[in-house]
Each structure stands twice: as structure tokens, then as C-alpha cells.
Write an enzyme that holds these catalytic residues in place. Structure first.
Site, mmCIF file in Angstrom:
data_model
loop_
_atom_site.group_PDB
_atom_site.id
_atom_site.type_symbol
_atom_site.label_atom_id
_atom_site.label_comp_id
_atom_site.label_asym_id
_atom_site.label_seq_id
_atom_site.Cartn_x
_atom_site.Cartn_y
_atom_site.Cartn_z
ATOM 1 N N ASN A 87 -2.223 14.403 1.252
ATOM 2 C CA ASN A 87 -2.622 13.485 2.317
ATOM 3 C C ASN A 87 -1.676 13.714 3.488
ATOM 4 O O ASN A 87 -0.528 13.274 3.467
ATOM 5 C CB ASN A 87 -2.518 12.045 1.790
ATOM 6 C CG ASN A 87 -2.970 11.014 2.807
ATOM 7 O OD1 ASN A 87 -3.251 11.345 3.963
ATOM 8 N ND2 ASN A 87 -3.021 9.764 2.382
ATOM 9 N N LYS A 106 2.071 13.485 2.122
ATOM 10 C CA LYS A 106 2.170 12.812 0.830
ATOM 11 C C LYS A 106 1.472 13.702 -0.194
ATOM 12 O O LYS A 106 0.407 14.266 0.127
ATOM 13 C CB LYS A 106 1.406 11.482 0.965
ATOM 14 C CG LYS A 106 1.857 10.365 0.097
ATOM 15 C CD LYS A 106 1.159 9.087 0.596
ATOM 16 C CE LYS A 106 1.032 8.081 -0.500
ATOM 17 N NZ LYS A 106 0.268 6.903 -0.081
ATOM 18 N N ARG A 164 -7.213 14.703 1.466
ATOM 19 C CA ARG A 164 -7.816 13.526 2.077
ATOM 20 C C ARG A 164 -8.130 13.856 3.537
ATOM 21 O O ARG A 164 -7.263 14.299 4.285
ATOM 22 C CB ARG A 164 -6.847 12.351 2.033
ATOM 23 C CG ARG A 164 -7.422 11.156 2.729
ATOM 24 C CD ARG A 164 -6.427 10.035 2.832
ATOM 25 N NE ARG A 164 -7.059 8.902 3.468
ATOM 26 C CZ ARG A 164 -6.438 8.101 4.299
ATOM 27 N NH1 ARG A 164 -5.176 8.275 4.593
ATOM 28 N NH2 ARG A 164 -7.082 7.088 4.846
ATOM 29 N N HIS A 182 -11.890 4.053 4.194
ATOM 30 C CA HIS A 182 -11.397 3.602 2.886
ATOM 31 C C HIS A 182 -12.438 3.862 1.797
ATOM 32 O O HIS A 182 -12.438 3.208 0.748
ATOM 33 C CB HIS A 182 -11.088 2.083 2.866
ATOM 34 C CG HIS A 182 -9.848 1.691 3.595
ATOM 35 N ND1 HIS A 182 -9.729 0.465 4.221
ATOM 36 C CD2 HIS A 182 -8.679 2.330 3.782
ATOM 37 C CE1 HIS A 182 -8.526 0.379 4.776
ATOM 38 N NE2 HIS A 182 -7.871 1.488 4.539
ATOM 39 N N GLY A 236 -4.658 -3.496 2.672
ATOM 40 C CA GLY A 236 -3.367 -2.798 2.655
ATOM 41 C C GLY A 236 -2.766 -2.881 4.045
ATOM 42 O O GLY A 236 -2.855 -3.922 4.694
ATOM 43 N N GLY A 279 -3.969 -0.896 6.390
ATOM 44 C CA GLY A 279 -5.310 -0.983 6.953
ATOM 45 C C GLY A 279 -6.129 -1.878 6.041
ATOM 46 O O GLY A 279 -5.862 -1.949 4.842
ATOM 47 N N ARG A 338 -3.453 -3.341 13.542
ATOM 48 C CA ARG A 338 -4.733 -3.238 14.258
ATOM 49 C C ARG A 338 -5.388 -4.609 14.379
ATOM 50 O O ARG A 338 -5.332 -5.410 13.444
ATOM 51 C CB ARG A 338 -5.693 -2.295 13.537
ATOM 52 C CG ARG A 338 -5.207 -0.877 13.473
ATOM 53 C CD ARG A 338 -6.241 0.037 12.816
ATOM 54 N NE ARG A 338 -5.567 1.163 12.205
ATOM 55 C CZ ARG A 338 -5.794 1.596 10.972
ATOM 56 N NH1 ARG A 338 -6.717 1.024 10.217
ATOM 57 N NH2 ARG A 338 -5.107 2.602 10.502
ATOM 58 N N ARG A 380 4.545 -8.895 3.582
ATOM 59 C CA ARG A 380 5.575 -9.651 2.840
ATOM 60 C C ARG A 380 6.503 -10.394 3.794
ATOM 61 O O ARG A 380 6.910 -11.517 3.532
ATOM 62 C CB ARG A 380 6.393 -8.715 1.947
ATOM 63 C CG ARG A 380 5.700 -8.404 0.645
ATOM 64 C CD ARG A 380 6.332 -7.244 -0.048
ATOM 65 N NE ARG A 380 6.172 -6.035 0.769
ATOM 66 C CZ ARG A 380 6.372 -4.813 0.315
ATOM 67 N NH1 ARG A 380 6.771 -4.620 -0.909
ATOM 68 N NH2 ARG A 380 6.190 -3.768 1.091
ATOM 69 N N GLY A 406 -2.258 -3.247 -1.355
ATOM 70 C CA GLY A 406 -1.005 -4.023 -1.372
ATOM 71 C C GLY A 406 -1.169 -5.533 -1.297
ATOM 72 O O GLY A 406 -0.727 -6.258 -2.192
ATOM 73 N N GLY A 414 -4.117 -7.330 -1.239
ATOM 74 C CA GLY A 414 -5.173 -7.799 -2.137
ATOM 75 C C GLY A 414 -4.712 -7.903 -3.579
ATOM 76 O O GLY A 414 -5.076 -8.840 -4.296
ATOM 77 N N GLU A 421 -6.397 5.905 -4.940
ATOM 78 C CA GLU A 421 -7.148 6.863 -4.129
ATOM 79 C C GLU A 421 -6.861 8.301 -4.557
ATOM 80 O O GLU A 421 -7.730 9.161 -4.477
ATOM 81 C CB GLU A 421 -6.819 6.646 -2.644
ATOM 82 C CG GLU A 421 -7.465 5.364 -2.131
ATOM 83 C CD GLU A 421 -6.893 4.874 -0.814
ATOM 84 O OE1 GLU A 421 -5.773 4.309 -0.836
ATOM 85 O OE2 GLU A 421 -7.528 5.038 0.221
#
Ligand code: ADP
Length: 394
Positions: free
Chosen positions: A9, A16, A90, A179, A209, A211, A240, A283, A329, A331, A380
Site C-alpha cells: 500500500n 506499507k 492497493r 473503502h 477509521g 477516513g 475531511r 482518541r 479504528g 467503529g 484489508e
């Protein structure tokens, strides 16, 4: 070792990677190179020997992938010892050309390059990752897995904006949704958990997350989703804005002399939770809210109200809903968001069990809730690995 896929990714300044067992989803190793092109880059690799950290300048994506390949050699597992069947990349925007994963060839690269105007922040970096990986790992098949592909099942009345018709043909202006790998993975897992076939179920999936997006999924197919032409539309996100009145662009141009690029940048990078509170990390917003910070409280309320509106809208779109699924994250971890998002929706058959919700169990609704409310970790990388495998096995 059974069939593994090296999942890559590539972001604008990061790379990543994850070496995934396509059967079990287990990662034999994962890694991240950040701050590519800056004075100091950070590389972390988690392999069989534990965590390996390295800080040194990494000039570009090629050097980043070389560092990753070296880490596999020194920290394991040695790539030669693993049965790698594909490299899965990705790719954020597949436009309306890709409704499924596809083998990377020159034609695909040209098609993804054509889509750069629709995803100027993402597709160039994804392409860079593909080109570099093809050079360094030339003997493996490379597969592109698109964030947009799962939403290619949207009907025209869900993906078409009410704007002059020629904009769609001329500029590709329509809703694509993103997503997709997460929505696809999580909805399939939810069906498994419920012991039913995806084709028998209607679901609302909330990927929350950095996004955030919602999807209405009927019989395993996406029929509506909150992100649109770009990942800016829909829910409130880390940085966003999500939905807003498009007239804001024109107003800021007239009264503040702001260019389209400046406003675009603000809406993508300085809005959402960050714009409202100064912090994009949920958080941190949560901590401040708990400490009585009014701006954090307002941001929380706006965030949850937007999710609730999409639940209502997609309930109406689907007619009947079997499950509401929270993932990513926020959710997966925020009981307070889940509780606020479905608060007052008991008349729609959505009954949360406060104890289960507080413990973030897989099922957080009551046993007698007509709509199951589920918390399902997304994966993912595993989904990309599985999709890549379907292409090389074809
Ligand atoms: P990405 O979208 O980049 O994959 P994640 O799915 O990891 O990101 O989600 C990141 C978001 O999840 C951040 O806003 C983070 O604060 C939030 N998050 C992570 N853990 C928790 C937690 N325990 N409680 C609330 N929010 C959390």
C-alpha cells in the site's frame, strides 16, 4: 508455507507492506516506511524475530521497497523461503473501468494513470508503488486491487449526481465510493457470523477509521455508499469535512479570494475532527470530551449525528436491514460512538445491549434485536491477498 501474497500500500510519503497467508489471513511480517523523501525516514518491520526499527534517509519509494526487501532478509522471513504467489497492490481509484481486481500490465498502468485527475492524492503514489515493485520483484505476478471496485454495483440513480449530464461523460463526475475492500471483507465476515449467505442479507456497514464511509449492501452487493467522486463526501472524518453545501467553494472564492486548490486542501486536510477541535485523532477528541471540552463535545455530536443520518437513509434505501456493522479504528473500539449513532433507533428494530457494547463484543445488540449490531475487525490486507489470489488462479 502455504500461498502468501505480499500486499503493498504505497502512499505519497509512505509504503506499507504485509506478507499475508491468503488462507488464514495471518501476516508472516508487516512493515511501514514513513517520511519517504524527508531528512529522516522511519522504517519499522515486524517479523519472526520481533520488531526492527531503522531511521535513515530514504529518498524514494524504490529505496523504501529495497529497505523492506533487506528487512525480510535480515529479520525474516526470507522471501525465498516463502511460497509467494503474487504481489497485491492497493489502488485507490479504479474509476468505472475496474469492477474487479486485475493483473498489472502496461495497459492497466495506462488506465490507472488516466484516472489520476480523479485521485490526484492517491493514484500517483499507488502507481509509483506498482512500478517500483515490478522492477524489484519482476518474477512475481502483480495484481491491482481497487478501493472503488466493490461499489461498481451501484445503480445509476445512486451513482449519478444531479448535475449537467455531460459532466459525467466529459470529466467522469459521478459517485465511485471507496473503502471497497473493507466493506466487502466486513460484510462477508458478518454473513459468516450470522450463519447466512451474503446473498440473503441486507446490511449497513460503517467503516469509521481516519477516513469514514457508510455502505448499503443488498444481497452482498453495494447499492449505495457515502463517499463519492473522491473520498471527501459523506461522513465526518479525521481531517475531511464529509457532506457540505458545494456553494461553500464559491463563497470562499468571492469573499476570501481562496483558490479552488486552497479550499480543496482545507476540506481534505484541515476539516473534520481536526477542523472542529484541532485534533484529528478520535482518541484525543474523546479524552477532551471526557474532560468537559465543549468543542470536543460538539465535534462528537456532529460526527455521530452524521452517522445516524446515513443509517436512516440506508435503512430506507434497503427497506429491511439484517445487520449494522461497525468497523475500523473508531467503529471497532468506540462504544460511545456506536451507542450515540443508534440512540433512539429502537423503533427501527435496533436494540443495543449496553454491556456487550461496552466490551466491544462481536455482537453488541440484544438477543431479541430484529437488527443485529455487529463489531467486526476489518482486514484489508487479507482481502487484498484473497482477491489477488483469484486473479493469479484464474
Ligand atoms: P485508518 O483509517 O488509517 O486505517 P484506523 O482504522 O486505524 O485508521 O482508525 C484510526 C482512528 O481510530 C483514529 O481516529 C483513532 O483515534 C481511532 N481509534 C483507535 N483506537 C481507538 C480506541 N480505542 N477508541 C477510540 N478510537 C480509536
Amino acid at each position: 508455507m502455504s500461498d502468501h501474497v505480499l500486499v503493498i500500500n504505497a502512499g505519497s510519503s509512505s509504503l506499507k507492506y504485509s506478507l499475508v497467508d491468503s488462507a488464514s489471513g495471518e501476516a508472516a511480517a508487516t512493515g511501514l516506511v514513513e517520511q519517504i523523501g524527508e531528512e529522516r525516514s522511519h522504517h519499522v518491520h515486524h517479523g519472526p524475530k520481533g520488531e526492527f526499527n531503522d531511521e535513515q534517509p530514504i529518498a524514494n519509494h524504490e529505496a523504501a521497497l529495497e529497505a523492506a526487501v533487506r528487512a525480510f532478509e535480515t529479520e525474516g522471513p526470507a522471501l525465498a523461503d516463502v511460497d509467494i504467489v503474487a504481489v497485491g497492490h492497493r489502488v485507490v481509484h479504479g474509476g468505472d473501468r475496474f469492477a474487479a481486481p486485475a493483473l498489472v500490465d502496461d495497459e492497466l498502468i495506462a488506465a490507472v494513470t488516466d484516472l489520476v485527475p480523479l485521485a490526484p492524492l492517491h493514484n500517483p503514489a499507488n502507481l509509483e508503488g506498482i512500478e517500483v515493485a515490478r522492477r524489484l520483484l519482476p518474477d512475481l505476478p502483480h495484481v491491482a486491487v481497487f478501493d472503488t471496485a466493490f461499489h461498481q454495483t451501484l445503480p445509476p440513480y445512486a451513482y449519478t449526481y444531479a448535475v449537467p449530464t455531460q459532466w459525467k461523460e466529459q470529466y467522469g463526475i459521478r459517485r465511485y465510493g471507496f473503502h471497497g475492500t473493507s466493506h466487502s471483507f466486513v460484510s462477508a465476515q458478518a454473513a459468516r457470523l450470522l450463519g447466512r449467505k451474503p446473498s440473503e442479507l441486507n446490511m449497513i456497514v460503517l467503516h469509521l477509521g481516519n477516513g469514514c464511509s457508510a455502505a448499503a449492501i443488498r444481497g452482498g452487493e453495494s447499492v449505495d455508499t457515502s463517499m463519492g467522486l473522491t473520498p471527501l463526501e459523506g461522513l465526518v472524518m479525521g481531517t475531511r469535512s464529509g457532506d457540505l453545501d458545494p456553494a461553500i467553494h464559491g463563497l470562499l472564492a468571492r469573499v476570501a479570494g481562496r483558490s479552488a486548490e486552497e479550499t480543496d486542501h482545507s476540506l481534505n486536510s484541515e476539516s473534520g475532527l481536526k477542523g472542529l477541535t484541532g485534533a484529528n485523532d478520535f482518541r484525543e477528541v474523546s479524552r477532551r470530551r471526557a474532560a468537559g471540552d465543549e468543542r470536543a463535545q460538539l465535534a462528537f455530536d456532529i460526527y455521530c449525528q452524521r452517522i445516524k443520518k446515513y443509517i436512516g437513509a440506508y435503512y430506507a434505501v434497503l427497506g429491511t436491514v439484517d445487520a449494522i456493522v461497525f468497523t475500523a479504528g473508531v467503529g471497532q473500539h468506540s462504544a460511545e460512538v456506536r451507542a450515540a449513532a443508534v440512540d433512539g433507533l429502537e423503533t427501527l428494530g435496533i436494540r443495543l445491549d449496553p454491556g456487550r457494547n461496552a466490551r466491544s463484543e462481536l455482537t453488541v445488540s440484544t438477543d431479541d434485536s430484529p437488527v443485529a449490531v455487529l463489531v467486526i475487525p476489518t482486514n484489508e490486507e487479507w482481502q487484498i491477498a484473497r482477491e489477488a489470489l483469484t486473479v493469479v488462479r484464474r
